[in-house]
Motif scaffolding. Sequence first.
Motif, mmCIF file in Angstrom:
data_model
loop_
_atom_site.group_PDB
_atom_site.id
_atom_site.type_symbol
_atom_site.label_atom_id
_atom_site.label_comp_id
_atom_site.label_asym_id
_atom_site.label_seq_id
_atom_site.Cartn_x
_atom_site.Cartn_y
_atom_site.Cartn_z
ATOM 1 N N GLU A 126 -25.425 20.110 11.464
ATOM 2 C CA GLU A 126 -24.165 19.746 12.274
ATOM 3 C C GLU A 126 -24.905 18.934 13.584
ATOM 4 O OE1 GLU A 126 -20.396 21.270 12.890
ATOM 5 O OE2 GLU A 126 -21.325 22.973 11.599
ATOM 6 N N ALA A 127 -25.935 19.815 14.062
ATOM 7 C CA ALA A 127 -26.297 19.371 15.589
ATOM 8 C C ALA A 127 -27.299 18.132 15.479
ATOM 9 C CB ALA A 127 -27.039 20.611 16.215
ATOM 10 N N ALA A 128 -28.260 18.511 14.384
ATOM 11 C CA ALA A 128 -28.946 17.327 13.790
ATOM 12 C C ALA A 128 -28.463 16.075 13.722
ATOM 13 C CB ALA A 128 -29.780 17.594 12.608
ATOM 14 N N GLY A 129 -27.171 15.763 13.089
ATOM 15 C CA GLY A 129 -26.482 14.738 12.980
ATOM 16 C C GLY A 129 -25.916 14.161 14.172
ATOM 17 N N ILE A 130 -25.476 15.214 15.016
ATOM 18 C CA ILE A 130 -24.575 14.700 16.162
ATOM 19 C C ILE A 130 -25.711 14.198 17.220
ATOM 20 C CG2 ILE A 130 -23.677 15.785 18.432
ATOM 21 C CD1 ILE A 130 -22.236 17.857 16.647
ATOM 22 N N ALA A 131 -26.810 14.700 17.253
ATOM 23 C CA ALA A 131 -27.864 14.286 18.332
ATOM 24 C C ALA A 131 -28.318 12.814 17.746
ATOM 25 C CB ALA A 131 -29.038 15.349 18.359
ATOM 26 N N MET A 132 -28.896 12.868 16.509
ATOM 27 C CA MET A 132 -29.180 11.685 16.182
ATOM 28 C C MET A 132 -28.079 10.668 16.212
ATOM 29 S SD MET A 132 -31.839 10.440 14.225
ATOM 30 C CE MET A 132 -32.040 8.938 13.389
ATOM 31 N N ALA A 133 -26.770 10.782 15.854
ATOM 32 C CA ALA A 133 -25.876 9.789 16.050
ATOM 33 C C ALA A 133 -25.723 9.441 17.799
ATOM 34 C CB ALA A 133 -24.568 10.436 15.665
ATOM 35 N N LEU A 134 -25.977 10.314 18.543
ATOM 36 C CA LEU A 134 -25.781 10.056 20.241
ATOM 37 C C LEU A 134 -27.038 9.176 20.532
ATOM 38 C CD1 LEU A 134 -24.538 13.531 21.360
ATOM 39 C CD2 LEU A 134 -23.241 11.123 21.366
ATOM 40 N N ALA A 135 -28.085 9.628 19.635
ATOM 41 C CA ALA A 135 -29.437 9.005 20.050
ATOM 42 C C ALA A 135 -29.432 7.499 19.685
ATOM 43 C CB ALA A 135 -30.659 9.508 19.597
ATOM 44 N N LEU A 136 -28.838 7.114 18.455
ATOM 45 C CA LEU A 136 -28.708 5.854 18.120
ATOM 46 C C LEU A 136 -27.803 4.965 18.763
ATOM 47 C CD1 LEU A 136 -28.442 6.616 14.340
ATOM 48 C CD2 LEU A 136 -30.340 5.276 15.342
ATOM 49 N N LYS A 137 -26.722 5.727 19.312
ATOM 50 C CA LYS A 137 -25.872 4.795 20.342
ATOM 51 C C LYS A 137 -26.157 4.593 21.404
ATOM 52 C CE LYS A 137 -21.705 7.300 20.183
ATOM 53 N NZ LYS A 137 -20.171 7.573 20.146
ATOM 54 N N GLY A 138 -27.437 5.305 21.904
ATOM 55 C CA GLY A 138 -28.032 5.121 23.234
ATOM 56 C C GLY A 138 -27.085 6.057 24.291
ATOM 57 N N SER A 139 -26.751 6.955 23.767
ATOM 58 C CA SER A 139 -25.678 7.906 24.698
ATOM 59 C C SER A 139 -26.643 8.839 25.585
ATOM 60 C CB SER A 139 -24.952 8.759 23.673
ATOM 61 O OG SER A 139 -24.393 9.729 24.716
ATOM 62 N N ALA A 140 -26.253 9.153 26.607
ATOM 63 C CA ALA A 140 -27.168 9.888 27.576
ATOM 64 C C ALA A 140 -26.933 11.280 27.320
ATOM 65 C CB ALA A 140 -26.739 9.506 29.031
ATOM 66 N N SER A 141 -25.703 11.718 26.386
ATOM 67 C CA SER A 141 -25.388 13.181 26.228
ATOM 68 C C SER A 141 -26.331 14.020 25.534
ATOM 69 C CB SER A 141 -23.927 12.814 25.434
ATOM 70 O OG SER A 141 -23.133 12.262 25.968
#
Length: 284
Positions: A126-141
């Motif tokens: 789950e964390a891998a997917g969340i981190a990947m999605a945030l990175a793709l969105k250019g999020s700073a989270s």
Amino acid sequence: MKEEELKEATLLAAKVRRDVLAMLQHRGYGHVGGSLSLVELMADLYTKQLRHDPANPRWEERDRIVLSKGHAGPVEYSVLAERGFFPKEWLMTLNDGGTRLPSHTDRLKTPGVDATTGSLGQGTSEAAGIAMALALKGSASYTYLIVGDGELNEGQCWEAFQFIAAKRLSNCIVFIDSNKKQLDGTIEEVLPAFDYVEKMRAFGFNTQKVDGQDIAAIDGAIEAAKQNKSSANCIVLDTIKGAGVPYFENAAANHSMKWNNEEINKATDEAIAALDAQIERGEA
Ligand SMILES: Cc1ncc(C[n+]2csc(CCOP(=O)(O)OP(=O)(O)O)c2C)c(N)n1
Ligand SMILES: [Mg+2]
């Protein structure tokens, strides 16, 4: 970490430790050891490191916590209640029928919980997917993934780590709660783990190891991890299962305990009284 920040986090840790003990004693059973080992991490995250808004738990720009060792729900619930995500009275409903606080964390039930966990290993993906999605969105989270040392017996963890490292998800910080014990024995007895730092470095993680009961040390490691933008991060927390209360540290079987005898209730009452006194001094 500034002195005031450390003071605030130390006070929060005392409150969280007290709440964990009080809610489990009230329930009569529960995962005490692996909740107490994470108190200092939670106190640092929610005082200083985590972008969060108790009034808006689904704030898009928040950092995410994936408590993959979902049985440690009580420590997450305690810190969320102390930060005002929901009323503290909810803590006494742990694991009741219809409760918003199930024994294992559920993102659809509890404000502030970002991942449904409990089946060990699954939170890593789950964390891998969340981190990947945030990175793709250019999020700073950031995504903070918390795994247990016994949990690392699950092969899924190592698949997810390979992915997180290979994609260089520097927005992901993996914490290994190295409390040396799992459900029915020590890590050494059940499945010796070799060296987590060497293993995680070999996978490609920027890896540090710190005293996981030392708030300032944890904070320093997170600060250092945030400086690293070229690889995923891992912080091995050298912790004690049952940390902060000698009775629970010393109990051989301290994974999930029952409050069914005088000794455990006396130890809990004394620990809560000592923490209340510490909290009172801290607030004075
Ligand atoms: C897939 C899966 N297998 C087994 C369990 C049962 N179980 C719950 S907690 C636990 C031990 C976990 O040990 P560790 O990760 O070290 O947790 P901690 O010491 O931090 O409590 C086990 C085997 C589970 N929840 N999920
Ligand atoms: Mg453990």
